[in-house]
Scaffold this active site. Structure first.
Site, PDB file in Angstrom:
ATOM      1  N   LYS A   7       0.836  -1.197   0.000  1.00  0.00           N
ATOM      2  CA  LYS A   7       0.000   0.000   0.000  1.00  0.00           C
ATOM      3  C   LYS A   7       0.875   1.253   0.000  1.00  0.00           C
ATOM      4  O   LYS A   7       0.667   2.166  -0.773  1.00  0.00           O
ATOM      5  CB  LYS A   7      -0.901  -0.056   1.239  1.00  0.00           C
ATOM      6  CG  LYS A   7      -1.836   1.102   1.387  1.00  0.00           C
ATOM      7  CD  LYS A   7      -2.738   0.870   2.584  1.00  0.00           C
ATOM      8  CE  LYS A   7      -3.166   2.173   3.192  1.00  0.00           C
ATOM      9  NZ  LYS A   7      -3.947   1.986   4.410  1.00  0.00           N
ATOM     10  N   GLU A  36      11.048  -4.430   3.687  1.00  0.00           N
ATOM     11  CA  GLU A  36      11.144  -5.822   3.241  1.00  0.00           C
ATOM     12  C   GLU A  36      10.709  -5.941   1.781  1.00  0.00           C
ATOM     13  O   GLU A  36      11.356  -6.592   0.958  1.00  0.00           O
ATOM     14  CB  GLU A  36      10.239  -6.723   4.097  1.00  0.00           C
ATOM     15  CG  GLU A  36      10.689  -6.918   5.535  1.00  0.00           C
ATOM     16  CD  GLU A  36      10.226  -5.822   6.472  1.00  0.00           C
ATOM     17  OE1 GLU A  36       9.758  -4.748   5.997  1.00  0.00           O
ATOM     18  OE2 GLU A  36      10.332  -6.017   7.701  1.00  0.00           O
ATOM     19  N   GLY A  92      -4.093  -2.242   5.901  1.00  0.00           N
ATOM     20  CA  GLY A  92      -3.395  -3.395   5.331  1.00  0.00           C
ATOM     21  C   GLY A  92      -4.004  -4.722   5.756  1.00  0.00           C
ATOM     22  O   GLY A  92      -4.210  -5.627   4.943  1.00  0.00           O
ATOM     23  N   ARG A  93      -4.331  -4.846   7.027  1.00  0.00           N
ATOM     24  CA  ARG A  93      -4.825  -6.138   7.536  1.00  0.00           C
ATOM     25  C   ARG A  93      -6.292  -6.376   7.174  1.00  0.00           C
ATOM     26  O   ARG A  93      -6.835  -7.423   7.497  1.00  0.00           O
ATOM     27  CB  ARG A  93      -4.586  -6.229   9.041  1.00  0.00           C
ATOM     28  CG  ARG A  93      -5.112  -5.048   9.843  1.00  0.00           C
ATOM     29  CD  ARG A  93      -4.532  -5.039  11.250  1.00  0.00           C
ATOM     30  NE  ARG A  93      -4.934  -3.867  12.026  1.00  0.00           N
ATOM     31  CZ  ARG A  93      -4.281  -2.714  12.038  1.00  0.00           C
ATOM     32  NH1 ARG A  93      -3.209  -2.541  11.283  1.00  0.00           N
ATOM     33  NH2 ARG A  93      -4.694  -1.704  12.798  1.00  0.00           N
ATOM     34  N   GLU A 131      -2.520  -6.569  15.690  1.00  0.00           N
ATOM     35  CA  GLU A 131      -2.139  -5.240  15.190  1.00  0.00           C
ATOM     36  C   GLU A 131      -3.313  -4.272  15.384  1.00  0.00           C
ATOM     37  O   GLU A 131      -3.128  -3.079  15.527  1.00  0.00           O
ATOM     38  CB  GLU A 131      -1.715  -5.305  13.716  1.00  0.00           C
ATOM     39  CG  GLU A 131      -0.817  -4.142  13.318  1.00  0.00           C
ATOM     40  CD  GLU A 131      -0.231  -4.238  11.916  1.00  0.00           C
ATOM     41  OE1 GLU A 131      -0.996  -4.319  10.945  1.00  0.00           O
ATOM     42  OE2 GLU A 131       1.004  -4.225  11.780  1.00  0.00           O
ATOM     43  N   HIS A 178      -1.447 -33.082  18.779  1.00  0.00           N
ATOM     44  CA  HIS A 178      -0.252 -33.875  19.084  1.00  0.00           C
ATOM     45  C   HIS A 178       0.887 -32.985  19.517  1.00  0.00           C
ATOM     46  O   HIS A 178       2.050 -33.384  19.484  1.00  0.00           O
ATOM     47  CB  HIS A 178       0.138 -34.698  17.857  1.00  0.00           C
ATOM     48  CG  HIS A 178      -0.921 -35.706  17.529  1.00  0.00           C
ATOM     49  ND1 HIS A 178      -0.971 -36.947  18.125  1.00  0.00           N
ATOM     50  CD2 HIS A 178      -2.011 -35.626  16.737  1.00  0.00           C
ATOM     51  CE1 HIS A 178      -2.035 -37.605  17.668  1.00  0.00           C
ATOM     52  NE2 HIS A 178      -2.690 -36.816  16.844  1.00  0.00           N
ATOM     53  N   LYS A 229      11.049  -0.122  13.283  1.00  0.00           N
ATOM     54  CA  LYS A 229      11.458   0.230  11.906  1.00  0.00           C
ATOM     55  C   LYS A 229      12.513   1.338  11.942  1.00  0.00           C
ATOM     56  O   LYS A 229      13.518   1.273  11.233  1.00  0.00           O
ATOM     57  CB  LYS A 229      10.257   0.741  11.101  1.00  0.00           C
ATOM     58  CG  LYS A 229       9.234  -0.304  10.744  1.00  0.00           C
ATOM     59  CD  LYS A 229       8.166   0.340   9.846  1.00  0.00           C
ATOM     60  CE  LYS A 229       6.963  -0.531   9.687  1.00  0.00           C
ATOM     61  NZ  LYS A 229       5.869   0.082   8.972  1.00  0.00           N
TER      62      LYS A 229
HETATM   63  O1  F6P Z   1       4.417  -2.217   9.485  1.00  0.00           O
HETATM   64  C1  F6P Z   1       3.128  -2.702   9.588  1.00  0.00           C
HETATM   65  C2  F6P Z   1       2.412  -2.560   8.281  1.00  0.00           C
HETATM   66  O2  F6P Z   1       2.185  -1.230   8.011  1.00  0.00           O
HETATM   67  C3  F6P Z   1       1.116  -3.340   8.269  1.00  0.00           C
HETATM   68  O3  F6P Z   1       0.079  -2.666   8.881  1.00  0.00           O
HETATM   69  C4  F6P Z   1       0.931  -3.560   6.799  1.00  0.00           C
HETATM   70  O4  F6P Z   1      -0.009  -4.569   6.527  1.00  0.00           O
HETATM   71  C5  F6P Z   1       2.336  -3.929   6.403  1.00  0.00           C
HETATM   72  O5  F6P Z   1       3.161  -3.108   7.197  1.00  0.00           O
HETATM   73  C6  F6P Z   1       2.679  -3.770   4.957  1.00  0.00           C
HETATM   74  O6  F6P Z   1       2.471  -2.464   4.534  1.00  0.00           O
HETATM   75  P1  F6P Z   1       2.514  -2.061   3.004  1.00  0.00           P
HETATM   76  O7  F6P Z   1       1.371  -2.716   2.311  1.00  0.00           O
HETATM   77  O8  F6P Z   1       2.419  -0.570   2.983  1.00  0.00           O
HETATM   78  O9  F6P Z   1       3.828  -2.537   2.442  1.00  0.00           O
END
Ligand code: F6P
Length: 546
Positions: free
Chosen positions: A210, A216, A270-271, A356, A387, A507
C-alpha cells in the site's frame, strides 16, 4: 469525528459483569449444562452460513445480556454505523475505515468528498479482472513470448498474509492454470528458496505494498527486478512486474509501468485489504468469478453485522466474548484451531488482524486503557495441534479459550479422513468442556497412583464454528466475521483498531542500525546488550562481507 470515548469500566453493565464473573467462576460447564437442558440451542447462532455454538464457553444467558448492555452503553452499534458510513473512525491517522466498501455491490454508491468510492472500487475490480483474464488465458506473455506459469506475490503483513491464506484455502475450488508463490521475509534466503525452481521467462511478480515504502518489500522487489533483468534484459520489466499500491508515483520511480498498477486507498487498512487489489495474486489463482464470490461472502457477513439485532449478531457476540474472557476472567489469549488443513495460515492471518488492531495501550482520545488490550492470538490446524500443545489446554493451569472451526463437507475425496477429522474436532470440544473425572478413571480400572496424572478436569472453554463447505463465499464470510468481531472488541475497549503506531519504533531503529552494522557509522548510543550484539555482528561480517 468529535466523539466521547466511554470508559467501559464506568458503565452499569461492567459492575454487573464483575458480579457475574464471581458467579461463573464458582460453577462449571458441567453444572451449567446440567442446569439448563436447552443451553446448546439458546447459545447457538447462525450467520452467513455458519453455525456458531457458544454453549461450551464460561457464560450463561445473564452474562450475554450484560455484555450486550455493555455494548449498548459504550455505543458499539453507533460506531459500527459510523464506520460503514465513512466517518473518520481511525482517529489517530485521521482516516476513514471502509474495507466494507470493497465488497459493496456495483449498484450501490458511497459518496465521500464528492467521489463515489464504490464506483472506484469496481473500476479497480474490473481492471484486475481484465488483467487476470489475460494472464490466465495466456494472452499476456512474458518478454520472450512465453505464457506465465508462476506468479510471485512480494509483500508483507497485510500485503502477504491474506493472499497467502486465501491462496491455500481456495486453490482447490477452481483449476488454476498457474502457481502462486510468496516472498515476504527480508531474509534473502526466502527470495532464493522461492525463486530457485522458477524460470524468469514464465514468472510474473506482483509487488504488493500500500505504502510502497516497506523495507522488506522494497528489498525483495529490487532483488526480483535484478533477477529478471539479469536473465531477460532491462526492457523485460514491463511484462514481468505489476504493482498494487496507493502510491503510483513511487511505483513509477521503481520502474513499474503505471498502467500495470492497481490502486489501493487510504481508507483500507493493510490487515483488512484482502478484498482489495492486494488480493490480485488470489484472483490470478482462483479467477475473477471465484474472487467475486469471495467478496459476496464478505458481504453476507457485512449484512448480518449491520442488520441482525445485537442479541443474535455473531460478530458482536464473539467480540463481547473475547472482552468477557480478557477483562473479567483473566484470559490473555485466543487460540484458533481450523479443522481444515487448507486454513493452516488462518492463525497467522488472525495474529495480524487481532493483535495489530487491538494490541493498544490507549483509547481513541489518548487515555491509558483501564482494561487489558485485545488478546494474544495463536493456533495451528487440528489435528496437528492435538499432538503438540493441546496437552496444556487439557491439563495446564492457564485459562485459554479457543475457536474450533470445521466444515461439514470434505474438500478431498477421502471421506474416511474427513470423518476422522471431524470426529477429532467434536472430541476435543467435549473433552475440553467435560474432561474425565477421577471416578470415571477409577471405574475403568486405572490404578490409584495414576489417577491424578490422568484426570482431565474439563471446564476449558471453546467456541464451535461450523460451516457447510470451505469455498470462496464461505471463506469470505469467515474472514469478515473475524474482521467485525475485532472491530467490536476495539469499540468496547475504546481503542483505535485501525492504526499501528507500535511497529514504528522498531522500523526506525532498524534503519539506523543497518548503517551501523554496515560500518557506515560508528555504533550508536545503545543499551549495553544491543551494543555488544551489534559489535559481535560487525566482527563476523568482516569475514563474510569481503
Ligand atoms: O508495518 C506494519 C504494516 O504497516 C502493516 O500494517 C501492513 O499490513 C504492512 O506493514 C505492509 O504495509 P505495506 O502494504 O504498505 O507494504
Amino acid at each position: 469525528m468529535n466523539e466521547i470515548v466511554v470508559d467501559p469500566t464506568t458503565t452499569r453493565a461492567w459492575a454487573s459483569l464483575e458480579q457475574s464473573a464471581e458467579r461463573i467462576k464458582a460453577t462449571t460447564l458441567s453444572e451449567l449444562f446440567a442446569g439448563d437442558p436447552s443451553r446448546s440451542e439458546t447459545l447457538s447462532f447462525e450467520a452467513a452460513g455458519y453455525g456458531i455454538d457458544l454453549s461450551k464457553n464460561l457464560i450463561d444467558e445473564q452474562v450475554i445480556g450484560e455484555l450486550i448492555e455493555l455494548a449498548q452503553e459504550v455505543g458499539v452499534a453507533e460506531l459500527r454505523d459510523a464506520m460503514f458510513a465513512g466517518a473518520i473512525v481511525n482517529t489517530s491517522e485521521h482516516r476513514r475505515v471502509l474495507h466494507t466498501a470493497l465488497r459493496a455491490p456495483r449498484t450501490s454508491a458511497l459518496v465521500i468528498d464528492g467521489v463515489d468510492i464504490v464506483a472506484d472500487v469496481h473500476a479497480v475490480l474490473d481492471q484486475m479482472g481484465r488483467f487476470v483474464d489475460e494472464v490466465r488465458s495466456g494472452f499476456w506473455r512474458g518478454a520472450t513470448g512465453k505464457v506465465i506459469t508462476d506468479v510471485v506475490n512480494i509483500g508483507i503483513g497485510g500485503s502477504h498474509l491474506g493472499p497467502l491464506l486465501a491462496g491455500e484455502a481456495l486453490r482447490r475450488t477452481v483449476s488454476a492454470p498457474l502457481t502462486v508463490h510468496f516472498i515476504a521475509n527480508i531474509d534473502g534466503a526466502d527470495f532464493d528458496a522461492e525463486t530457485a525452481s522458477l524460470n524468469p521467462e514464465t514468472t510474473l511478480f506482483v509487488v504488493s505494498s500500500k505504502s510502497f515504502t516497506t523495507a522488506e518489500t522494497m528489498m525483495n522487489a529490487s532483488l526480483a527486478k535484478a533477477w529478471i533483468v539479469r536473465a531477460l534484459g532491462p526492457d523485460s520489466v514491463a511484462k514481468h512486474f505489476v504493482a498494487v499500491s496507493g502510491d503510483r508515483s513511487a511505483v513509477a520511480s521503481f520502474g513499474i509501468d503505471p498502467d500495470n498498477t492497481f490502486a489501493m486507498w487510504d481508507f483500507v487498512g493493510g490487515r483488512f485489504s484482502l478484498g482489495s487489489a492486494i488480493g490480485l495474486s488470489t484472483m490470478l489463482l482462483i479467477g475473477r468469478d471465484a474472487f467475486l464470490e469471495m467478496l459476496s461472502g464478505f458481504r453476507d457477513i457485512d449484512e448480518h453485522f449491520t442488520q441482525a439485532s445485537l442479541h443474535e449478531n455473531v460478530p458482536v457476540l464473539l467480540g463481547l466474548l473475547r472482552i468477557w474472557y480478557a477483562c473479567f476472567l483473566g484470559a490473555q489469549s485466543l487460540g484458533v484451531m481450523p479443522y481444515a488443513a487448507d486454513l493452516r495460515s488462518l492463525p497467522g492471518y488472525l495474529q495480524q488482524l487481532v493483535m495489530e488492531s487491538n494490541g493498544k495501550r490507549v483509547t481513541r482520545d489518548g487515555r491509558v486503557l483501564t482494561t487489558p488490550s485485545g488478546p494474544i492470538v495463536w493456533g495451528a490446524p487440528g489435528t496437528d495441534g492435538q499432538h503438540s500443545f493441546f496437552q496444556l489446554l487439557h491439563q495446564g493451569t492457564h485459562l485459554a479459550p479457543i475457536d474450533l472451526i470445521g466444515y461439514l463437507h470434505p474438500l478431498s475425496s477421502h471421506r474416511e479422513s474427513h470423518d476422522q477429522l471431524m470426529a477429532n474436532l467434536f472430541a476435543q470440544s467435549q473433552a475440553l468442556a467435560f474432561g474425565r473425572s477421577a471416578e470415571q478413571l477409577s471405574a475403568s480400572g486405572t490404578p490409584e497412583w495414576l489417577i491424578p496424572h490422568r484426570v482431565v478436569p474439563g471446564n476449558r472453554p471453546s467456541t464451535l464454528i461450523l460451516g457447510e463447505r470451505l469455498n470462496p463465499r464461505s471463506f469470505g464470510a469467515l474472514i469478515g466475521l473475524y474482521e467485525h468481531e475485532v472491530f467490536v472488541q476495539g469499540a468496547v475497549l475504546g481503542i483505535d483498531s485501525f492504526d499501528q503506531w507500535g511497529v514504528e519504533l522498531g522500523k526506525d531503529l532498524a534503519s539506523q542500525i543497518t548503517a551501523e552494522v554496515q560500518e557506515q557509522m560508528p555504533i550508536g548510543d545503545h543499551d549495553p546488550s544491543t551494543g555488544r550484539a551489534i559489535a559481535r555482528y560487525r566482527a563476523a561480517r568482516r569475514d563474510w562481507a569481503n
